[in-house]
Enzyme design. Sequence first.
Site, mmCIF file in Angstrom:
data_model
loop_
_atom_site.group_PDB
_atom_site.id
_atom_site.type_symbol
_atom_site.label_atom_id
_atom_site.label_comp_id
_atom_site.label_asym_id
_atom_site.label_seq_id
_atom_site.Cartn_x
_atom_site.Cartn_y
_atom_site.Cartn_z
ATOM 1 N N SER A 135 40.680 31.515 33.385
ATOM 2 C CA SER A 135 40.417 30.710 34.575
ATOM 3 C C SER A 135 39.618 29.490 34.155
ATOM 4 C CB SER A 135 39.597 31.521 35.593
ATOM 5 O OG SER A 135 39.089 30.639 36.581
ATOM 6 N N TYR A 156 32.929 37.456 36.686
ATOM 7 C CA TYR A 156 34.349 37.057 36.634
ATOM 8 C C TYR A 156 34.583 36.094 35.464
ATOM 9 C CZ TYR A 156 38.743 34.844 38.179
ATOM 10 O OH TYR A 156 40.014 34.346 38.246
#
Length: 246
Positions: free
Chosen positions: A141, A154
Amino acid sequence: MTSNPIRTAIVTGASKGIGAAIARRLARDGFAVVVNYARGRAEAEAVVGTIEAEGGKAIAVQADIADPTGIATLFDAGERVFGGVDILVNNAGIMKLSPIAQTDDASFDAQITVNLGGVFRGMREGAKRLRDGGRIVNFSSSVVGLYQPGYGVYAATKAAVEAMTHILAKELGARRITVNAVAPGPVETALFMDGKSAAQIEATAKMIPLGRLGQPDDIAGVVSFLAGPDSGWVNGQIIRANGGVI
Ligand SMILES: NC(=O)c1ccc[n+]([C@@H]2O[C@H](COP(=O)([O-])OP(=O)(O)OC[C@H]3O[C@@H](n4cnc5c(N)ncnc54)[C@H](OP(=O)(O)O)[C@@H]3O)[C@@H](O)[C@H]2O)c1
């Protein structure tokens, strides 16, 4: 005369969002697709239905990538139904946002088990079972480089995926298997939209130089390139598809 084998792709987490777009795109590119889902059986079957309606080949297969045997189930299905597997897209992932001080162990463990453990087990199985000349496409990401508050665990799982992507690319070169990762910016899926206000979403879109959120097909096109013939010498790379946000 021997006929060429069917080229097959496994896409984890393909019942919705980015994974569903990747499954549809790879089927249009000519791959038979194993459409993995965890809970979304009806959605995965709808993705298969769309692919078949367009003349492609696909099967929906339930497997939880947090389960130690989940990935093997997907390879078993690809080998049994289509004769072998060439492409593994480790797309499935979850995101739970909270400041580190407020993050409980259950949230940490869940994200590590799915985002890092699932991709690790995918890479390990792929290293053993993909046919020579195959491709692994992992999912990172763009938050890895943004250091936004709330994204601590995350982003850490995705940074670890990037590290393993570089290393596996070097380990599998001899079998002509490439290993790359895509690191999307904000894409309009449940993972990004759920729990955010309209104002937060608008503010995020304004941060992006191209002035809009990404769509699943923006990312599917990048995976198509990494799975296809034009990326044969692209290996160990992280492609940040994010409208220029970082
Ligand atoms: N959307 C974004 O802004 C964005 C940005 C950067 C990176 N990413 C990454 O892109 C990937 C796809 O995200 P998305 O936005 O498309 O998410 P999404 O819309 O929430 O879809 C997630 C998919 O993953 C599956 N999944 C979740 N846990 C699973 C498990 N344990 N085993 C198997 N499948 C599982 C879900 O399956 P079921 O519904 O069947 O449970 C679903 O198909 C993720 O790795 C995410 O981290 C997304």
